[in-house]
Design a protein around this motif. Structure first.
Motif, PDB file in Angstrom:
ATOM      1  N   PHE A 104       0.824  -1.207   0.000  1.00 41.97           N
ATOM      2  CA  PHE A 104       0.000   0.000   0.000  1.00 41.97           C
ATOM      3  C   PHE A 104       0.857   1.255   0.000  1.00 41.97           C
ATOM      4  CE2 PHE A 104      -2.413  -3.397   2.034  1.00 41.97           C
ATOM      5  CZ  PHE A 104      -3.552  -3.394   1.236  1.00 41.97           C
ATOM      6  N   CYS A 105       0.326   2.303  -0.592  1.00 44.86           N
ATOM      7  CA  CYS A 105       1.009   3.591  -0.720  1.00 44.86           C
ATOM      8  C   CYS A 105       1.089   4.289   0.633  1.00 44.86           C
ATOM      9  CB  CYS A 105       0.243   4.454  -1.730  1.00 44.86           C
ATOM     10  SG  CYS A 105       0.928   6.106  -1.962  1.00 44.86           S
ATOM     11  N   SER A 106       2.256   4.808   0.971  1.00 47.89           N
ATOM     12  CA  SER A 106       2.420   5.546   2.224  1.00 47.89           C
ATOM     13  C   SER A 106       1.857   6.969   2.110  1.00 47.89           C
ATOM     14  CB  SER A 106       3.894   5.589   2.633  1.00 47.89           C
ATOM     15  OG  SER A 106       4.655   6.238   1.638  1.00 47.89           O
ATOM     16  N   GLN A 107       1.528   7.411   0.906  1.00 51.03           N
ATOM     17  CA  GLN A 107       0.931   8.737   0.706  1.00 51.03           C
ATOM     18  C   GLN A 107      -0.582   8.701   0.877  1.00 51.03           C
ATOM     19  OE1 GLN A 107       3.906  10.763   0.832  1.00 51.03           O
ATOM     20  NE2 GLN A 107       2.406  12.008  -0.225  1.00 51.03           N
ATOM     21  N   CYS A 108      -1.241   7.742   0.213  1.00 49.47           N
ATOM     22  CA  CYS A 108      -2.714   7.750   0.201  1.00 49.47           C
ATOM     23  C   CYS A 108      -3.336   6.457   0.703  1.00 49.47           C
ATOM     24  CB  CYS A 108      -3.226   8.076  -1.208  1.00 49.47           C
ATOM     25  SG  CYS A 108      -2.990   6.735  -2.410  1.00 49.47           S
ATOM     26  N   GLY A 109      -2.551   5.410   0.907  1.00 49.74           N
ATOM     27  CA  GLY A 109      -3.057   4.157   1.443  1.00 49.74           C
ATOM     28  C   GLY A 109      -3.641   3.192   0.420  1.00 49.74           C
TER      29      GLY A 109
ATOM     30  N   PRO B 139      12.133  -1.302 -12.303  1.00 51.14           N
ATOM     31  CA  PRO B 139      10.824  -1.542 -11.667  1.00 51.14           C
ATOM     32  C   PRO B 139      10.809  -0.973 -10.247  1.00 51.14           C
ATOM     33  CG  PRO B 139      11.749  -3.593 -12.531  1.00 51.14           C
ATOM     34  CD  PRO B 139      12.813  -2.559 -12.632  1.00 51.14           C
ATOM     35  N   ARG B 140       9.684  -0.334  -9.922  1.00 53.45           N
ATOM     36  CA  ARG B 140       9.517   0.279  -8.608  1.00 53.45           C
ATOM     37  C   ARG B 140       8.062   0.105  -8.178  1.00 53.45           C
ATOM     38  NH1 ARG B 140      14.257   3.069  -8.263  1.00 53.45           N
ATOM     39  NH2 ARG B 140      15.115   3.940 -10.159  1.00 53.45           N
ATOM     40  N   PHE B 141       7.810   0.297  -6.878  1.00 52.41           N
ATOM     41  CA  PHE B 141       6.431   0.290  -6.408  1.00 52.41           C
ATOM     42  C   PHE B 141       5.808   1.639  -6.745  1.00 52.41           C
ATOM     43  CE2 PHE B 141       8.329  -2.983  -3.688  1.00 52.41           C
ATOM     44  CZ  PHE B 141       7.430  -4.014  -3.916  1.00 52.41           C
ATOM     45  N   VAL B 142       4.694   1.607  -7.478  1.00 53.15           N
ATOM     46  CA  VAL B 142       4.010   2.822  -7.911  1.00 53.15           C
ATOM     47  C   VAL B 142       2.557   2.724  -7.468  1.00 53.15           C
ATOM     48  CG1 VAL B 142       3.360   4.250  -9.899  1.00 53.15           C
ATOM     49  CG2 VAL B 142       5.522   2.968  -9.936  1.00 53.15           C
ATOM     50  N   CYS B 143       2.049   3.799  -6.869  1.00 53.31           N
ATOM     51  CA  CYS B 143       0.663   3.817  -6.426  1.00 53.31           C
ATOM     52  C   CYS B 143      -0.273   3.828  -7.629  1.00 53.31           C
ATOM     53  CB  CYS B 143       0.399   5.033  -5.548  1.00 53.31           C
ATOM     54  SG  CYS B 143      -1.311   5.120  -4.970  1.00 53.31           S
ATOM     55  N   ASP B 144      -1.244   2.934  -7.609  1.00 50.40           N
ATOM     56  CA  ASP B 144      -2.226   2.854  -8.693  1.00 50.40           C
ATOM     57  C   ASP B 144      -3.217   4.018  -8.642  1.00 50.40           C
ATOM     58  OD1 ASP B 144      -1.077   0.452  -9.542  1.00 50.40           O
ATOM     59  OD2 ASP B 144      -2.404  -0.742  -8.257  1.00 50.40           O
ATOM     60  N   HIS B 145      -3.289   4.717  -7.502  1.00 48.35           N
ATOM     61  CA  HIS B 145      -4.263   5.790  -7.335  1.00 48.35           C
ATOM     62  C   HIS B 145      -3.633   7.183  -7.529  1.00 48.35           C
ATOM     63  CE1 HIS B 145      -7.835   7.809  -5.851  1.00 48.35           C
ATOM     64  NE2 HIS B 145      -7.077   8.468  -4.992  1.00 48.35           N
ATOM     65  N   CYS B 146      -2.581   7.475  -6.754  1.00 46.13           N
ATOM     66  CA  CYS B 146      -1.992   8.829  -6.803  1.00 46.13           C
ATOM     67  C   CYS B 146      -0.699   8.898  -7.599  1.00 46.13           C
ATOM     68  CB  CYS B 146      -1.783   9.381  -5.396  1.00 46.13           C
ATOM     69  SG  CYS B 146      -0.443   8.598  -4.459  1.00 46.13           S
ATOM     70  N   ASN B 147      -0.248   7.746  -8.111  1.00 46.81           N
ATOM     71  CA  ASN B 147       0.962   7.649  -8.940  1.00 46.81           C
ATOM     72  C   ASN B 147       2.265   7.983  -8.223  1.00 46.81           C
ATOM     73  OD1 ASN B 147      -0.272   6.721 -11.349  1.00 46.81           O
ATOM     74  ND2 ASN B 147      -1.085   8.799 -11.642  1.00 46.81           N
ATOM     75  N   THR B 148       2.260   7.985  -6.884  1.00 47.82           N
ATOM     76  CA  THR B 148       3.500   8.198  -6.140  1.00 47.82           C
ATOM     77  C   THR B 148       4.444   7.036  -6.423  1.00 47.82           C
ATOM     78  OG1 THR B 148       2.408   9.437  -4.382  1.00 47.82           O
ATOM     79  CG2 THR B 148       4.523   8.395  -3.831  1.00 47.82           C
TER      80      THR B 148
END
Length: 181
Positions: free
Chosen positions: A3-8, A22-31
């Motif tokens: 889960f994203c540490s910015q938006c969860g 490759p990196r972990f990318v938020c599917d919602h806020c794109n962080t």
């Protein structure tokens, strides 16, 4: 990471646009959540012809000997971290010298940065992460009981440099150990 540490929201492991890794990318806020190597800092504390080592009171490598070193804290310089780690592990005060070894361990995403240092006095003792601390001459050094290959690399170069009468900076890469059978 899930889960994203910015938006969860959920993250995906993928290559972001304009990137190659490759990196972990938020599917919602794109962080983009970057994961980078950990920096380990420490000292090679000298007193006359001896080196101060700490016998580890923690895992990994409980009971084995190492130079005082540990993870750099956020907001701390490498030199301040090296001085702090030496004080925490050996209750030793040092006068920091030059950078001595810079060692990459890509298989565990760590970089070791060790400085030469002079002990200010002989008032040292085991800190909470050490069972004991002791000064060793080259011939008494517990080579077969060193905790980490980074410390062996550093100490081998140190004694060669000391014999040659000239110290430099040593850069190295230590790969994964062979699998045990």
């Amino acid at each position: 990471m899930n889960f994203c540490s910015q938006c969860g929201e959920k993250v995906s492991f993928r290559i972001p646009s304009d990137d190659t890794v490759p990196r972990f990318v938020c599917d919602h806020c794109n962080t983009i959540h970057y994961q980078n190597p950990k920096m380990v800092v420490g000292c090679l504390p000298e007193w006359q012809d001896k080196i101060l080592l700490c016998r580890r009171a923690i895992e990994p490598r409980y009971g084995l000997w190492t130079l005082p070193a540990g993870f750099l804290e956020n907001g701390e310089t490498a030199s301040d971290g090296a001085i702090r780690e030496t004080l925490e592990e050996a209750n030793a005060r040092v006068e920091l010298g030059d950078l001595y070894t810079f060692i990459s361990l890509p298989h565990i995403s760590q970089v070791y940065v060790l400085f030469r240092a002079q002990l200010r006095d002989l008032d040292f003792s085991a800190g909470t992460e050490s069972l004991e601390v002791k000064l060793f001459s080259e011939e008494d050094l517990p080579w077969d009981h060193l905790a980490f290959r980074t410390m062996q690399f550093t100490l081998e170069h140190y004694f060669k440099d000391r014999q040659a009468g000239k110290f430099g900076v040593h850069v190295g890469v230590i790969g994964a150990p062979p699998p045990s059978t």
